[in-house]
Structures are given as structure tokens and as C-alpha cells.
Scaffold this motif. Structure first.
Motif, PDB file in Angstrom:
ATOM      1  N   SER A  97       0.811  -1.226   0.000  1.00 35.24           N
ATOM      2  CA  SER A  97       0.000   0.000   0.000  1.00 35.24           C
ATOM      3  C   SER A  97       0.840   1.271   0.000  1.00 35.24           C
ATOM      4  CB  SER A  97      -0.950   0.004   1.194  1.00 35.24           C
ATOM      5  OG  SER A  97      -0.218  -0.027   2.406  1.00 35.24           O
ATOM      6  N   SER A  98       2.066   1.202   0.466  1.00 37.14           N
ATOM      7  CA  SER A  98       2.912   2.400   0.436  1.00 37.14           C
ATOM      8  C   SER A  98       3.226   2.799  -1.003  1.00 37.14           C
ATOM      9  CB  SER A  98       4.197   2.197   1.237  1.00 37.14           C
ATOM     10  OG  SER A  98       4.969   1.163   0.687  1.00 37.14           O
ATOM     11  N   GLY A  99       3.256   1.845  -1.909  1.00 39.67           N
ATOM     12  CA  GLY A  99       3.445   2.149  -3.329  1.00 39.67           C
ATOM     13  C   GLY A  99       2.255   2.920  -3.882  1.00 39.67           C
ATOM     14  N   ILE A 100       1.051   2.532  -3.464  1.00 33.49           N
ATOM     15  CA  ILE A 100      -0.160   3.247  -3.872  1.00 33.49           C
ATOM     16  C   ILE A 100      -0.104   4.686  -3.351  1.00 33.49           C
ATOM     17  CG2 ILE A 100      -2.682   3.352  -3.624  1.00 33.49           C
ATOM     18  CD1 ILE A 100      -1.700   1.011  -5.380  1.00 33.49           C
ATOM     19  N   GLY A 101       0.255   4.830  -2.086  1.00 34.57           N
ATOM     20  CA  GLY A 101       0.357   6.158  -1.485  1.00 34.57           C
ATOM     21  C   GLY A 101       1.394   7.030  -2.171  1.00 34.57           C
ATOM     22  N   MET A 102       2.515   6.430  -2.534  1.00 31.36           N
ATOM     23  CA  MET A 102       3.575   7.167  -3.207  1.00 31.36           C
ATOM     24  C   MET A 102       3.087   7.686  -4.567  1.00 31.36           C
ATOM     25  SD  MET A 102       6.353   6.790  -5.665  1.00 31.36           S
ATOM     26  CE  MET A 102       6.278   5.046  -5.910  1.00 31.36           C
ATOM     27  N   ILE A 103       2.375   6.859  -5.310  1.00 30.65           N
ATOM     28  CA  ILE A 103       1.847   7.270  -6.613  1.00 30.65           C
ATOM     29  C   ILE A 103       0.803   8.376  -6.432  1.00 30.65           C
ATOM     30  CG2 ILE A 103       0.507   6.531  -8.626  1.00 30.65           C
ATOM     31  CD1 ILE A 103       1.855   3.752  -8.230  1.00 30.65           C
ATOM     32  N   MET A 104      -0.082   8.206  -5.459  1.00 25.51           N
ATOM     33  CA  MET A 104      -1.119   9.213  -5.223  1.00 25.51           C
ATOM     34  C   MET A 104      -0.515  10.566  -4.839  1.00 25.51           C
ATOM     35  SD  MET A 104      -4.015   6.966  -3.277  1.00 25.51           S
ATOM     36  CE  MET A 104      -5.125   8.331  -3.061  1.00 25.51           C
ATOM     37  N   GLY A 105       0.506  10.541  -4.015  1.00 29.60           N
ATOM     38  CA  GLY A 105       1.166  11.783  -3.613  1.00 29.60           C
ATOM     39  C   GLY A 105       1.831  12.493  -4.769  1.00 29.60           C
ATOM     40  N   ARG A 106       2.499  11.746  -5.639  1.00 28.33           N
ATOM     41  CA  ARG A 106       3.142  12.344  -6.805  1.00 28.33           C
ATOM     42  C   ARG A 106       2.086  12.819  -7.793  1.00 28.33           C
ATOM     43  NH1 ARG A 106       5.502  12.992  -3.164  1.00 28.33           N
ATOM     44  NH2 ARG A 106       4.527  11.215  -2.304  1.00 28.33           N
ATOM     45  N   TYR A 107       0.954  12.101  -7.878  1.00 30.91           N
ATOM     46  CA  TYR A 107      -0.158  12.545  -8.731  1.00 30.91           C
ATOM     47  C   TYR A 107      -0.647  13.911  -8.264  1.00 30.91           C
ATOM     48  CZ  TYR A 107      -4.880  13.226 -10.369  1.00 30.91           C
ATOM     49  OH  TYR A 107      -6.014  13.786 -10.906  1.00 30.91           O
ATOM     50  N   LYS A 108      -0.838  14.049  -6.963  1.00 32.05           N
ATOM     51  CA  LYS A 108      -1.319  15.323  -6.420  1.00 32.05           C
ATOM     52  C   LYS A 108      -0.343  16.448  -6.748  1.00 32.05           C
ATOM     53  CE  LYS A 108      -2.855  17.532  -2.175  1.00 32.05           C
ATOM     54  NZ  LYS A 108      -3.042  17.412  -0.738  1.00 32.05           N
ATOM     55  N   ALA A 109       0.936  16.191  -6.577  1.00 31.06           N
ATOM     56  CA  ALA A 109       1.957  17.213  -6.827  1.00 31.06           C
ATOM     57  C   ALA A 109       2.012  17.615  -8.297  1.00 31.06           C
ATOM     58  CB  ALA A 109       3.320  16.713  -6.360  1.00 31.06           C
ATOM     59  N   ILE A 110       2.016  16.656  -9.198  1.00 31.22           N
ATOM     60  CA  ILE A 110       2.165  16.966 -10.628  1.00 31.22           C
ATOM     61  C   ILE A 110       0.860  17.498 -11.222  1.00 31.22           C
ATOM     62  CG2 ILE A 110       1.669  14.688 -11.622  1.00 31.22           C
ATOM     63  CD1 ILE A 110       4.539  16.914 -12.772  1.00 31.22           C
ATOM     64  N   SER A 111      -0.286  17.033 -10.743  1.00 39.44           N
ATOM     65  CA  SER A 111      -1.559  17.507 -11.293  1.00 39.44           C
ATOM     66  C   SER A 111      -1.811  18.966 -10.936  1.00 39.44           C
ATOM     67  CB  SER A 111      -2.719  16.622 -10.834  1.00 39.44           C
ATOM     68  OG  SER A 111      -2.920  16.734  -9.445  1.00 39.44           O
ATOM     69  N   GLN A 112      -1.283  19.439  -9.812  1.00 42.10           N
ATOM     70  CA  GLN A 112      -1.410  20.849  -9.450  1.00 42.10           C
ATOM     71  C   GLN A 112      -0.659  21.747 -10.423  1.00 42.10           C
ATOM     72  OE1 GLN A 112      -0.058  20.916  -5.377  1.00 42.10           O
ATOM     73  NE2 GLN A 112      -2.080  20.375  -4.580  1.00 42.10           N
ATOM     74  N   LYS A 113       0.284  21.164 -11.145  1.00 47.22           N
ATOM     75  CA  LYS A 113       1.056  21.904 -12.148  1.00 47.22           C
ATOM     76  C   LYS A 113       0.553  21.623 -13.557  1.00 47.22           C
ATOM     77  CE  LYS A 113       5.253  21.800  -9.375  1.00 47.22           C
ATOM     78  NZ  LYS A 113       6.692  21.491  -9.360  1.00 47.22           N
ATOM     79  N   GLY A 114      -0.588  20.915 -13.658  1.00 52.05           N
ATOM     80  CA  GLY A 114      -1.162  20.607 -14.962  1.00 52.05           C
ATOM     81  C   GLY A 114      -0.592  19.366 -15.612  1.00 52.05           C
ATOM     82  N   GLY A 115       0.192  18.576 -14.873  1.00 50.40           N
ATOM     83  CA  GLY A 115       0.809  17.370 -15.417  1.00 50.40           C
ATOM     84  C   GLY A 115      -0.038  16.124 -15.215  1.00 50.40           C
ATOM     85  N   VAL A 116       0.436  15.031 -15.780  1.00 48.52           N
ATOM     86  CA  VAL A 116      -0.271  13.750 -15.710  1.00 48.52           C
ATOM     87  C   VAL A 116       0.641  12.681 -15.114  1.00 48.52           C
ATOM     88  CG1 VAL A 116      -1.753  14.261 -17.688  1.00 48.52           C
ATOM     89  CG2 VAL A 116       0.419  13.087 -18.041  1.00 48.52           C
ATOM     90  N   VAL A 117       0.009  11.592 -14.674  1.00 46.62           N
ATOM     91  CA  VAL A 117       0.743  10.422 -14.214  1.00 46.62           C
ATOM     92  C   VAL A 117       0.382   9.253 -15.111  1.00 46.62           C
ATOM     93  CG1 VAL A 117       1.029   8.753 -12.333  1.00 46.62           C
ATOM     94  CG2 VAL A 117       0.912  11.182 -11.816  1.00 46.62           C
ATOM     95  N   VAL A 118       1.417   8.543 -15.547  1.00 43.60           N
ATOM     96  CA  VAL A 118       1.251   7.399 -16.440  1.00 43.60           C
ATOM     97  C   VAL A 118       1.895   6.187 -15.779  1.00 43.60           C
ATOM     98  CG1 VAL A 118       1.873   6.463 -18.703  1.00 43.60           C
ATOM     99  CG2 VAL A 118       1.335   8.901 -18.466  1.00 43.60           C
ATOM    100  N   VAL A 119       1.252   5.022 -15.925  1.00 37.72           N
ATOM    101  CA  VAL A 119       1.859   3.768 -15.474  1.00 37.72           C
ATOM    102  C   VAL A 119       2.038   2.868 -16.685  1.00 37.72           C
ATOM    103  CG1 VAL A 119       0.979   3.878 -13.105  1.00 37.72           C
ATOM    104  CG2 VAL A 119      -0.390   2.758 -14.847  1.00 37.72           C
ATOM    105  N   THR A 120       3.122   2.109 -16.674  1.00 39.56           N
ATOM    106  CA  THR A 120       3.413   1.205 -17.786  1.00 39.56           C
ATOM    107  C   THR A 120       4.128  -0.033 -17.261  1.00 39.56           C
ATOM    108  OG1 THR A 120       4.352   1.092 -20.016  1.00 39.56           O
ATOM    109  CG2 THR A 120       5.636   2.277 -18.361  1.00 39.56           C
ATOM    110  N   GLY A 121       4.171  -1.087 -18.064  1.00 42.14           N
ATOM    111  CA  GLY A 121       4.854  -2.315 -17.671  1.00 42.14           C
ATOM    112  C   GLY A 121       4.133  -3.062 -16.562  1.00 42.14           C
TER     113      GLY A 121
END
Length: 101
Positions: free
Chosen positions: A56-80
Motif C-alpha cells: 500500500s505504500s506504493g499506492i500512497g507514493m503514486i497518489m502523492g506524486r499525482y497530487k503534486a504533478i496535477s497541481q502543475k497541470g501534469g499527468v501520471v502514467v503507469v506502464t509495464g
């Protein structure tokens, strides 16, 4: 830390380690947050190609980075994504906020 990072076409690509747990996510968070402050990015790509385990810490890490980058108009992508990681992302609801390649 066995995580490799690179900036490619204004995206931060994070090649995640074999095991993504609370020990590794702490290191990744610190490095990525510093990069997000210093660089103007369009988004973050989390590459799970080598990842066999995530808690679950991996989920939290992704969510936190999503929040940070989306505030700047960016996106989060997962692959592999393998079936195990797919199930975790599915159950967590992350597919509602991240793009999949």
C-alpha cells in the motif's frame, strides 16, 4: 536505491525496483519531490516492468506524486504492469486518475 530515473521529453520516467515497499517508496518520494521542485515537467511515468511486489505504500507514493504533478497541470502514467500490480492498481482505484500505456 535500485530505482533509476531519467527525464525524457519533459516527462520524469521512474523505473521502479523489484519490490516497492515502505523502504523503497520513502527514497523514491524524496528524490522525485526534489526533481518536481527543480524541473518543469509534463508528467511522471512509473515503469513497473521490473516490479514483482507492491504494498500500500506504493499506492500512497503514486497518489502523492499525482497530487503534486496535477497541481502543475501534469499527468501520471503507469506502464509495464503485470497481473499482480494490475490488481493492486485496480482495487485502489488509481486507474481513475492515472493513464496506462
Amino acid at each position: 536505491m535500485e530505482t533509476n530515473l531519467e527525464i525524457k521529453d519533459d516527462f520524469l520516467v521512474i523505473y521502479l525496483p523489484k519490490e516497492l515497499d515502505h523502504h523503497t517508496t520513502k527514497d523514491i518520494r524524496e528524490v522525485v519531490d526534489k526533481i518536481l521542485i527543480e524541473e518543469l515537467l509534463k508528467g511522471i511515468i512509473f515503469d513497473f516492468s521490473n516490479t514483482a511486489f507492491m504494498d500500500s505504500s506504493g499506492i500512497g507514493m503514486i497518489m502523492g506524486r499525482y497530487k503534486a504533478i496535477s497541481q502543475k497541470g501534469g499527468v501520471v502514467v503507469v506502464t509495464g504492469i503485470n497481473p499482480t500490480i494490475n490488481r493492486m492498481l485496480e482495487l485502489s482505484g488509481l486507474y481513475k486518475i492515472v493513464e496506462v500505456y
